[in-house]
Scaffold this motif. Sequence first.
Motif, PDB file in Angstrom:
ATOM      1  N   HIS B  93      22.354 -19.248  10.390  1.00 16.16           N
ATOM      2  CA  HIS B  93      22.982 -18.261   9.536  1.00 16.16           C
ATOM      3  C   HIS B  93      23.010 -18.812   8.112  1.00 16.16           C
ATOM      4  CE1 HIS B  93      25.361 -14.839   8.722  1.00 16.16           C
ATOM      5  NE2 HIS B  93      26.417 -15.524   8.356  1.00 16.16           N
ATOM      6  N   ARG B  94      22.582 -18.052   7.141  1.00 11.80           N
ATOM      7  CA  ARG B  94      22.568 -18.484   5.743  1.00 11.80           C
ATOM      8  C   ARG B  94      21.715 -19.728   5.516  1.00 11.80           C
ATOM      9  NH1 ARG B  94      28.323 -17.762   2.840  1.00 11.80           N
ATOM     10  NH2 ARG B  94      29.051 -15.932   3.954  1.00 11.80           N
ATOM     11  N   ARG B  95      20.502 -19.685   6.014  1.00 12.43           N
ATOM     12  CA  ARG B  95      19.591 -20.814   5.883  1.00 12.43           C
ATOM     13  C   ARG B  95      19.368 -21.197   4.407  1.00 12.43           C
ATOM     14  NH1 ARG B  95      15.345 -21.856   9.423  1.00 12.43           N
ATOM     15  NH2 ARG B  95      15.762 -19.812  10.283  1.00 12.43           N
ATOM     16  N   ASN B  96      19.127 -20.181   3.562  1.00  9.19           N
ATOM     17  CA  ASN B  96      18.838 -20.456   2.157  1.00  9.19           C
ATOM     18  C   ASN B  96      20.009 -21.117   1.453  1.00  9.19           C
ATOM     19  OD1 ASN B  96      16.288 -19.517   2.219  1.00  9.19           O
ATOM     20  ND2 ASN B  96      16.855 -17.412   1.669  1.00  9.19           N
ATOM     21  N   TRP B  97      21.180 -20.688   1.845  1.00  5.91           N
ATOM     22  CA  TRP B  97      22.399 -21.218   1.273  1.00  5.91           C
ATOM     23  C   TRP B  97      22.475 -22.720   1.517  1.00  5.91           C
ATOM     24  CZ3 TRP B  97      27.511 -22.615   2.994  1.00  5.91           C
ATOM     25  CH2 TRP B  97      28.518 -22.369   2.055  1.00  5.91           C
ATOM     26  N   PHE B  98      22.227 -23.124   2.767  1.00  6.35           N
ATOM     27  CA  PHE B  98      22.254 -24.552   3.110  1.00  6.35           C
ATOM     28  C   PHE B  98      21.161 -25.314   2.373  1.00  6.35           C
ATOM     29  CE2 PHE B  98      24.772 -23.291   6.830  1.00  6.35           C
ATOM     30  CZ  PHE B  98      25.756 -24.256   6.748  1.00  6.35           C
ATOM     31  N   GLN B  99      19.980 -24.697   2.347  1.00  5.27           N
ATOM     32  CA  GLN B  99      18.853 -25.343   1.678  1.00  5.27           C
ATOM     33  C   GLN B  99      19.196 -25.621   0.209  1.00  5.27           C
ATOM     34  OE1 GLN B  99      15.416 -23.991   3.284  1.00  5.27           O
ATOM     35  NE2 GLN B  99      14.313 -25.764   2.516  1.00  5.27           N
ATOM     36  N   ASN B 100      19.811 -24.629  -0.432  1.00  9.33           N
ATOM     37  CA  ASN B 100      20.173 -24.792  -1.835  1.00  9.33           C
ATOM     38  C   ASN B 100      21.224 -25.859  -2.040  1.00  9.33           C
ATOM     39  OD1 ASN B 100      18.339 -22.934  -2.652  1.00  9.33           O
ATOM     40  ND2 ASN B 100      19.771 -21.215  -2.593  1.00  9.33           N
ATOM     41  N   ILE B 101      22.157 -25.955  -1.088  1.00 13.78           N
ATOM     42  CA  ILE B 101      23.163 -27.004  -1.209  1.00 13.78           C
ATOM     43  C   ILE B 101      22.504 -28.371  -1.193  1.00 13.78           C
ATOM     44  CG2 ILE B 101      25.008 -28.189   0.049  1.00 13.78           C
ATOM     45  CD1 ILE B 101      26.232 -25.609   0.658  1.00 13.78           C
ATOM     46  N   PHE B 102      21.556 -28.547  -0.256  1.00 16.61           N
ATOM     47  CA  PHE B 102      20.892 -29.847  -0.160  1.00 16.61           C
ATOM     48  C   PHE B 102      20.072 -30.150  -1.408  1.00 16.61           C
ATOM     49  CE2 PHE B 102      21.327 -29.317   4.566  1.00 16.61           C
ATOM     50  CZ  PHE B 102      22.190 -30.371   4.707  1.00 16.61           C
ATOM     51  N   LEU B 103      19.531 -29.107  -2.027  1.00 12.85           N
ATOM     52  CA  LEU B 103      18.684 -29.328  -3.200  1.00 12.85           C
ATOM     53  C   LEU B 103      19.483 -29.391  -4.494  1.00 12.85           C
ATOM     54  CD1 LEU B 103      15.686 -26.977  -2.337  1.00 12.85           C
ATOM     55  CD2 LEU B 103      15.753 -29.453  -2.180  1.00 12.85           C
ATOM     56  N   HIS B 137      23.571 -42.526  -5.488  1.00  8.35           N
ATOM     57  CA  HIS B 137      22.123 -42.645  -5.327  1.00  8.35           C
ATOM     58  C   HIS B 137      21.621 -41.870  -4.101  1.00  8.35           C
ATOM     59  CE1 HIS B 137      20.765 -45.872  -8.282  1.00  8.35           C
ATOM     60  NE2 HIS B 137      21.985 -45.484  -8.648  1.00  8.35           N
ATOM     61  N   PHE B 138      22.470 -41.812  -3.083  1.00  6.99           N
ATOM     62  CA  PHE B 138      22.135 -41.015  -1.903  1.00  6.99           C
ATOM     63  C   PHE B 138      21.948 -39.543  -2.305  1.00  6.99           C
ATOM     64  CE2 PHE B 138      24.366 -38.053   0.972  1.00  6.99           C
ATOM     65  CZ  PHE B 138      23.443 -37.999   2.007  1.00  6.99           C
ATOM     66  N   LEU B 139      22.876 -39.047  -3.127  1.00  6.35           N
ATOM     67  CA  LEU B 139      22.770 -37.656  -3.602  1.00  6.35           C
ATOM     68  C   LEU B 139      21.525 -37.449  -4.446  1.00  6.35           C
ATOM     69  CD1 LEU B 139      26.463 -36.822  -4.561  1.00  6.35           C
ATOM     70  CD2 LEU B 139      25.134 -35.922  -2.648  1.00  6.35           C
ATOM     71  N   LEU B 140      21.187 -38.488  -5.205  1.00  2.50           N
ATOM     72  CA  LEU B 140      20.008 -38.426  -6.050  1.00  2.50           C
ATOM     73  C   LEU B 140      18.728 -38.301  -5.208  1.00  2.50           C
ATOM     74  CD1 LEU B 140      19.132 -39.077  -9.095  1.00  2.50           C
ATOM     75  CD2 LEU B 140      18.718 -41.376  -8.256  1.00  2.50           C
TER      76      LEU B 140
END
Lengths: 334, 260
Positions: B93-103, B137-140
């Motif tokens: 559910h809300r795949r794009n939403w998750f993808q955007n969070i990770f990016l 750095h992990f977030l980077l």
Amino acid sequence: MAQIKINNLSHSYQKNKQILKDLSLDIHDGELLSILGPSGCGKTTMLRLISGLLPMQEGSIIVAGGDISKVPVYKRNFGMVFQSYALFPHMTIFQNVAFGLKRKKLSKSEIFEKTLSILKTTGLLDLKDRMPNELSGGQQQRVSLARALAINPDVLLLDEPLSNLDAKLRIEMREEISRLQKKMKMTTIFVTHDQEECFAISDRVAVMNHGKIEQLDTPQNIFRHPKTKFVAAFVGYENFVPKQWAKEHNWRYNDIISGSQLTIRPEKIELGSNENILNGKVLVKNFLGNNYQYIVETELGRMKVDTQQENYEINDDIGLSFSEKSLIELEDGD
Amino acid sequence: MKSKIRFSSIVGFIVLLLLILPLAMVVVTSFGTEATISFPIKGFTFEWYHNLFQQPDFVDGMKMSFIVAIIASCLALLVGIPAVYALTRFQIHRRNWFQNIFLSPALIPEIVIGFALYQTLVISFGLPLFISLLIGHFLLCLPYVIRLLTAGMLDLDKSIEEAAWMVGYNKVITFFKIVIPNIKQSIMAAFILSFINSFNNIPITLFMNGPSLNMLPTSILNYLENNYDPTVSAVSVILMIITAALMMIAEKYLGLNKLV
């Protein structure tokens, strides 16, 4: 080896898209049963439910007396051949075939022997050290079949295995499937949308439409006596005649079927005989190799006629005739 | 047509010049004998390279940057691989939403991320600097991992996994025996890009280094405040060599140009 009993299988994607509707089917031990139907009829969904790749929603599947509805896919011991071959790209042909055997409690030498023997049976021995991407489509599908058979599955499932192959390979491969299936006497379900393909090798055929089985019978019976308009159209009956029209012509037919339609194959209609039954005008003329196909506009709509006669042209007025015997009664579908 | 070609080749040449010339200058000055960075050089020496390894800030900084880059890249892979697998294989559910969070870390200015992390992790929660730095750095690294692995996963036919399930392997074993070996190249590429970005990062690092936590890029900045000798050129050359070597590995063996 196993007999399969499918009871009241229903399946839907999302809320209102029902793919399978209360479908029941018995598959005999050792038979090759084809599921024939157009894309979207639910045949692949059914195969995926049987394989366990898709979780079941309603109904049950009994294999060799045991209910497998809740058995996970990796414990079912079914072999499957995929349309896209689905070979493991990072393994040699030998490793691909041996992969499933490594899961069984066998010694290394047993795995080696069994793999070699199945590679020999499928004619792949010379290719055993190659990688999948070095093989042609036909060879890859052969490996896929060998891999599925290697685990000595209770049931063999074939998901349109021939549709990515060219015409010549397709015939070769389907004969190979038939030969191995008969040799191993393996209960096999073959999903396809190609009627010629499935008639050639099947013991029985289930014609599917809109999530239901419209007719389940031998290829011969389905070809000679299609039950519904859908089945008739799918196996090459191009022309439909209202029963009412036939009655007006005082034709005798059994009238034991309650439907309102009759059907006739294009090659059973003759052009330009003395006893014309229908008059029409040629709309289209196509050369099909063995014969010509004419599309003729008549009072019953467009009729397709396959004939050797080539002396008619577009816009010619011609007469059509056919015998009562060639008309087949159909049930009304829903 | 001809003038277009001439125009674009002139522009290309200028860009190349702007890129190569300063770098070449740095390489040349690192061998100069003068006590300040100057061009052209009057003599040739390796003294500054020698001096570089006498500076504890640079040596420790290099070690620490190496450690942080490796740990951060590995963490990003450990989180990124399962996340990408889930994003590409499951009905979410809300795949794009998750993808955007990770990016999203790639979309927010790094200096803002650095400041925000410093404010929350270090000041408010009192987390040790090293841990905060690793998180930064992990977030980077995460967006690189997500992007490269998504490309790799989308290339992988799902029925290959299904074929493994069919012959008796459960989903976890299949993941390790079938999925991982087939996205190995994407994993390597993601690791290398993450490593380079973490190793060279300043904006986030700036907020979270301190007397006990020296990172190479910030050490260079600190050194520059007090000295303007060719040691800085020398350390720049070494950074360039490490980065270029990693990029060449990525390019040659993994076909990075196809992935990015």
